[in-house]
Write a protein that holds these residues in place. Sequence first.
Motif, PDB file in Angstrom:
ATOM      1  N   MET A   2      36.569  59.017  55.462  1.00 25.60           N
ATOM      2  CA  MET A   2      37.218  57.922  54.739  1.00 25.60           C
ATOM      3  C   MET A   2      36.883  57.973  53.256  1.00 25.60           C
ATOM      4  N   ARG A   3      35.617  58.228  52.946  1.00 23.54           N
ATOM      5  CA  ARG A   3      35.224  58.288  51.533  1.00 23.54           C
ATOM      6  C   ARG A   3      35.886  59.475  50.845  1.00 23.54           C
ATOM      7  N   SER A   4      36.048  60.570  51.576  1.00 19.20           N
ATOM      8  CA  SER A   4      36.715  61.733  51.001  1.00 19.20           C
ATOM      9  C   SER A   4      38.177  61.413  50.700  1.00 19.20           C
ATOM     10  N   ARG A   5      38.873  60.738  51.634  1.00 18.68           N
ATOM     11  CA  ARG A   5      40.267  60.353  51.387  1.00 18.68           C
ATOM     12  C   ARG A   5      40.346  59.388  50.207  1.00 18.68           C
ATOM     13  N   GLY A   6      39.387  58.448  50.144  1.00 21.56           N
ATOM     14  CA  GLY A   6      39.393  57.495  49.045  1.00 21.56           C
ATOM     15  C   GLY A   6      39.248  58.171  47.704  1.00 21.56           C
ATOM     16  N   ALA A   7      38.394  59.185  47.631  1.00 11.75           N
ATOM     17  CA  ALA A   7      38.185  59.897  46.369  1.00 11.75           C
ATOM     18  C   ALA A   7      39.435  60.647  45.935  1.00 11.75           C
ATOM     19  N   ASN A   8      40.196  61.159  46.904  1.00  8.02           N
ATOM     20  CA  ASN A   8      41.396  61.925  46.573  1.00  8.02           C
ATOM     21  C   ASN A   8      42.590  61.042  46.245  1.00  8.02           C
ATOM     22  N   VAL A   9      42.562  59.787  46.679  1.00 12.74           N
ATOM     23  CA  VAL A   9      43.689  58.885  46.445  1.00 12.74           C
ATOM     24  C   VAL A   9      43.535  58.135  45.134  1.00 12.74           C
ATOM     25  N   THR A  10      42.320  57.724  44.791  1.00 16.14           N
ATOM     26  CA  THR A  10      42.110  56.859  43.627  1.00 16.14           C
ATOM     27  C   THR A  10      42.221  57.628  42.318  1.00 16.14           C
ATOM     28  N   ASP A  11      42.514  56.878  41.251  1.00 14.28           N
ATOM     29  CA  ASP A  11      42.544  57.450  39.909  1.00 14.28           C
ATOM     30  C   ASP A  11      41.187  57.358  39.231  1.00 14.28           C
TER      31      ASP A  11
END
Length: 542
Positions: A48-57
């Motif tokens: 989840m944290r990995s997806r969050g890092a790739n989605v956010t600016d």
Amino acid sequence: MAISEDCIITLRIQQLQFLIMSTPLVDLPSGKRITFLDTPGHAAFSAMRSRGANVTDIVVLVVAADDGVMPQTIEAIKHAQAANVPIVVAINKCDKHDADPRKAKEGLLQHGIQLEEFGGETPAVEVSGITGLGLPELEETVVTLAEVLELRADKGGAAEGVVIESQVEKGRGTMATVLVKQGTLTVGSYIVAGTTWCKIRSMTDDKGRPVKEAGPGAPVKVIGWKEMPNAGDEILQAEDEVRDFFVPAHVFMALAKTVVENRITKQQRETQLRDLEVINDKRRKDKEAGTMERAVEKAQRKELWMFHHGMIKDLPDAANIINEDDEGDTKKAKVEVKEFRAVVKGDVSGTVGTVIDCLNGLCTPEIKVKVVGSGVGNITDGDVQLAAACEGFNVKTDRKIQHDASVARVPIKSYDVIYKLLDDIKLTLGEMLPPIVTTQVNGEATVLQIFQINTQGRETKAVAGCRVTNGSMTKIGRVRIIRDHKQIWEGELETLRQVKKDIMEAKKGLECGMSFNDFYDFKEGDVIQSVVTVTTPRSYNT
């Protein structure tokens, strides 16, 4: 306004009740609007944290001033650096008496985070989630950084986005939380995500209000999916500029279906190729093993021929070596591997994936965890029939399902906190492991002399005259005889006497006579030990 600890987010608005990604859209005092993506801090939710890092600016890395840099903080830093996303550091809990913000800042330097006050480019703000200290400065820092980076998105054209989370809601069906990255998503549009598609029947914002369209940066819940998309799937709109020519809606639906069918076909081909590689690898290993066996057999025949013709003196013992190896392989094959079967059901797809990853990571050489089924939604009859144990995360089970599971002896366990789930599963796995069996020596005696005692008529029986040197010897229980540091016999005492009186226990320093069931080959100097077998249940970590 509170701030989470040791995880990648863009601001913490409220405490998460469940372990899912939260995507609130917030109006700041400056008039700016920011979507905040919150991810759980538990170590199990790395994906989840990995997806969050790739989605956010922009990533706001929250570090507690009293704890400093924790393992989850290091992991979050790696995700942000891998995604090449700018970082803003928020030092939280600065209102506590034992807070040491400088310690946290120095800890970040060891992991490649160069703060501005140390000559780097990463801004850091000291905040408090309880008192609100520093939160305006943190908001200003995020907005300023966004302006400097010129974070812009085009509202026109086909919409693009990403699935943050997906779930099934009673009465509303399958829905997915979507973060729009480009273009404008409108009700009635056809979108594709992974291997499924959707005609958007309705959309709601982060506050549950219905909306007709969503622009870049807006999080919305989309309803109308044919099947549930996976968290992290990219969203593409099937419509494009041909909308201006009044193309019928069924054309866009056909286009979405075609894209999904092509993706499924590609996925199946990739799966077939992987299976084919596994099959070819197995064939290659079997061929190599067969070639080696034939070479060994040929060498044995040659040595045997040379022996019979007098060319070598010693008979080759390769056959014995092979037999020993075969016996060793047989012993290895006898090692029983137990299997823990589970069906995982959860309220959202991201949680289900995380729980499956955690369970797969609990496998040991003695026990295998096998997830035989998974899905989003409540537990059903099919789940009960499929599994030998059903695991549910934040889901419900009606009375009929509970009754059917009880009849089928299938335990149903429901959790809303991942700590409890992992602890309970580890306890269950520990109960499945074979116990640790140890032998405890409670007493020792030395054979000083051997006496011949008349039993019936002229028959005599050897009795060991002993002195107890350690602990105590008891008549009830097992004993073993040690000679030259090697065990030569183990069994039970037949008699334990002091002079002519039967006794139940002989303590240290006492002299006594002992005879053994069906064993008479004891000698002077032998050590007799009173032993007890202790069975200790194992835990998962032992």
